[in-house]
Design a protein around this motif. Structure first.
Motif, mmCIF file in Angstrom:
data_model
loop_
_atom_site.group_PDB
_atom_site.id
_atom_site.type_symbol
_atom_site.label_atom_id
_atom_site.label_comp_id
_atom_site.label_asym_id
_atom_site.label_seq_id
_atom_site.Cartn_x
_atom_site.Cartn_y
_atom_site.Cartn_z
ATOM 1 N N ILE A 1 2.378 2.216 -10.817
ATOM 2 C CA ILE A 1 1.470 2.431 -9.934
ATOM 3 C C ILE A 1 -0.053 2.034 -10.416
ATOM 4 O O ILE A 1 -0.938 1.998 -9.369
ATOM 5 N N LEU A 2 -0.401 2.333 -11.713
ATOM 6 C CA LEU A 2 -1.436 1.923 -12.164
ATOM 7 C C LEU A 2 -1.889 0.412 -12.011
ATOM 8 O O LEU A 2 -2.813 0.345 -11.654
ATOM 9 N N PHE A 3 -0.745 -0.337 -12.377
ATOM 10 C CA PHE A 3 -1.099 -1.689 -12.018
ATOM 11 C C PHE A 3 -1.222 -2.014 -10.793
ATOM 12 O O PHE A 3 -2.291 -2.864 -10.265
ATOM 13 N N MET A 4 -0.566 -1.530 -9.596
ATOM 14 C CA MET A 4 -0.994 -1.794 -8.160
ATOM 15 C C MET A 4 -2.320 -1.264 -7.704
ATOM 16 O O MET A 4 -2.847 -2.098 -7.075
ATOM 17 N N ILE A 5 -2.875 -0.195 -8.180
ATOM 18 C CA ILE A 5 -3.965 0.416 -8.012
ATOM 19 C C ILE A 5 -5.244 -0.596 -8.701
ATOM 20 O O ILE A 5 -6.149 -1.006 -8.078
ATOM 21 N N SER A 6 -4.950 -0.885 -9.838
ATOM 22 C CA SER A 6 -5.841 -2.037 -10.437
ATOM 23 C C SER A 6 -5.949 -3.163 -9.614
ATOM 24 O O SER A 6 -7.254 -3.747 -9.673
ATOM 25 N N THR A 7 -4.687 -3.780 -9.305
ATOM 26 C CA THR A 7 -4.713 -4.988 -8.580
ATOM 27 C C THR A 7 -5.450 -4.739 -7.210
ATOM 28 O O THR A 7 -6.279 -5.682 -6.669
ATOM 29 N N GLY A 8 -5.166 -3.877 -6.601
ATOM 30 C CA GLY A 8 -5.845 -3.254 -5.230
ATOM 31 C C GLY A 8 -7.379 -3.313 -5.452
ATOM 32 O O GLY A 8 -8.054 -3.955 -4.381
ATOM 33 N N GLU A 9 -7.768 -2.772 -6.661
ATOM 34 C CA GLU A 9 -9.325 -2.829 -6.781
ATOM 35 C C GLU A 9 -9.977 -3.831 -6.932
ATOM 36 O O GLU A 9 -10.889 -4.273 -6.415
ATOM 37 N N GLN A 10 -9.281 -4.790 -7.811
ATOM 38 C CA GLN A 10 -9.803 -6.272 -8.109
ATOM 39 C C GLN A 10 -9.826 -7.002 -6.900
ATOM 40 O O GLN A 10 -10.611 -7.780 -6.661
ATOM 41 N N SER A 11 -8.811 -7.265 -6.150
ATOM 42 C CA SER A 11 -8.479 -8.023 -4.789
ATOM 43 C C SER A 11 -9.279 -7.496 -3.573
ATOM 44 O O SER A 11 -9.344 -8.146 -2.607
#
Length: 405
Positions: A336-346
């Protein structure tokens, strides 16, 4: 503008007092949170009335169950999506809802909206009925002019909550039934079966095995003082309920249950299922990220997780990225942390939150399936152990009588 007095938490432990000027209680709480505090109580400065108590006195309508809230929201959403104005939608519910409670709620809301209030401000007077999440999202939808879409998202959230409840309840219902049945069988055996063998065992003229003697004495005691049986059941039921609701014991249980294999995973993912879903809906509705966290935090039922997310909310208020703040809690699953981090960056945080919701739901289904498969052998082991003990208690004296002196 109204001046409000407030009590709030600073750094999650220190109580602070102060005053703030705002247009409404909701704006006052937002202002308090921007100061880095967590509001706990709010008072109007002119007459010192607690806002929450005031709302409770104004309320003339009863609480809704989750199913009733789904029915109300579903009807309202369909009408709003069809372009029917809010007042006419409420008139329809007032006249045609199947339950009198829903008709009463629709009437109460309609009268206040006709007096000049908005839909969101009206339901905000009944937080004990609609809840802060419902009120916050409705306000965001009304402000953005997309109340119909927001109500559709709210309906999905309510159905999701109902689905999770039914899954968890269904998983726990079978072992609860088996435990109650086992207790009933034990009491019947102790009170009626063992005393019937008393004379036969006495005629053997031999000392009874300790297990038989213990169960025999227990049965005679319960038969003589049979009123203790319902008292024991009531004590166990109400004692368990009290321990699960009393804050000190609940905090202790919530902290340690997360460490139990499988059960801890189920508690974690069931909490974060609603948490991420509400965050996604609130974010898509245009709610600021800090308020998204605040609304999502209200869905958590575990004290330990609540505390950690509150710390993350404070970190985001101070300018930290959402993914970094959540990672610092050590409670959010890595995927979940990885998905949120990816969403913030993209710049696609809303989409990634939706994918995180799907991931959590699948993970929760897998955990519940695993628990369901484990429950049956565990229950068979429990029942088998009880039957073994009762059988040994009854047959050991008989075996003893056949043994050579």
């Amino acid at each position: 503008m109204t001046v409000y007095k407030y009590l709030a938490l600073k750094n999650h432990k220190e109580i602070v007092k102060g005053k703030i000027e705002a247009e409404s209680p909701r704006h006052a709480r937002e202002g308090i949170r921007k100061l880095g505090f967590i509001p706990t109580k709010l008072y109007e400065d002119n007459h010192g009335v607690n806002i929450e108590e005031k709302k409770e006195k104004v309320s003339r309508i009863q609480n809704m169950t989750l199913q009733e809230k789904i029915e109300f929201t579903s009807t309202f959403q369909i009408l709003a999506s069809s372009g029917i104005p809010v007042i006419e939608s409420l008139v329809f519910i007032e006249n045609d809802a199947t339950k009198a409670k829903l008709r009463q709620i629709a009437k109460e809301l309609r009268l206040q909206i006709m007096a000049g209030s908005t839909f969101a401000d009206t339901i905000a007077k009944y937080p004990h009925i609609f809840g802060q999440i419902y009120i916050g999202l409705a306000k965001a939808g009304e402000d953005s002019g997309e109340l119909d879409k927001t109500m559709e998202r709210l309906l999905e959230l309510l159905k999701k909550e109902q689905n999770i409840r039914s899954k968890v309840t269904g998983t726990l219902m079978y072992p609860a039934f088996v435990v109650i049945l086992a207790m009933f069988i034990i009491i019947v055996m102790l009170v009626f079966v063992f005393p019937a063998f008393k004379d036969m065992f006495a005629n053997q003229g031999k000392e009874l095995p300790w297990i038989t003697a213990t169960l025999m004495s227990t049965g005679e005691f319960l038969k003589k003082y049979w009123l203790l049986i319902p008292m024991i059941f009531a004590t166990v039921i109400f004692g368990t309920k009290f321990l699960l609701q009393w804050e000190p014991s609940k905090r202790y249980i919530d902290e340690h249950v997360l460490k139990v294999p499988i059960i801890g995973d189920m508690m974690c993912y069931s909490n974060f299922s609603n948490f991420i879903a509400v965050m996604q809906v609130a974010y898509d509705a245009g709610v600021p990220i800090v308020d998204c966290l605040y609304l999502s935090d209200l869905t958590l039922t575990n004290f330990t997780l609540q505390k950690k997310i509150s710390q993350a909310t404070a970190a985001v208020q101070q300018g930290q990225h959402l993914s970094a703040a959540l990672k610092g809690t050590g409670a959010i699953p890595k995927m979940i942390l990885f998905m949120i981090s990816t969403g913030e960056q993209s710049g696609r945080l809303g989409d990634m939150l939706q994918q995180a919701t799907i991931f959590i739901d699948k993970k929760l289904d897998d955990i519940i399936d695993t628990m369901s498969k484990m429950v049956e052998p565990i229950m068979l082991l429990v029942i088998g152990s009880i039957v073994l003990v009762l059988a040994l208690a009854l047959y050991l004296p008989l075996f003893q009588s056949y043994a050579p002196s």
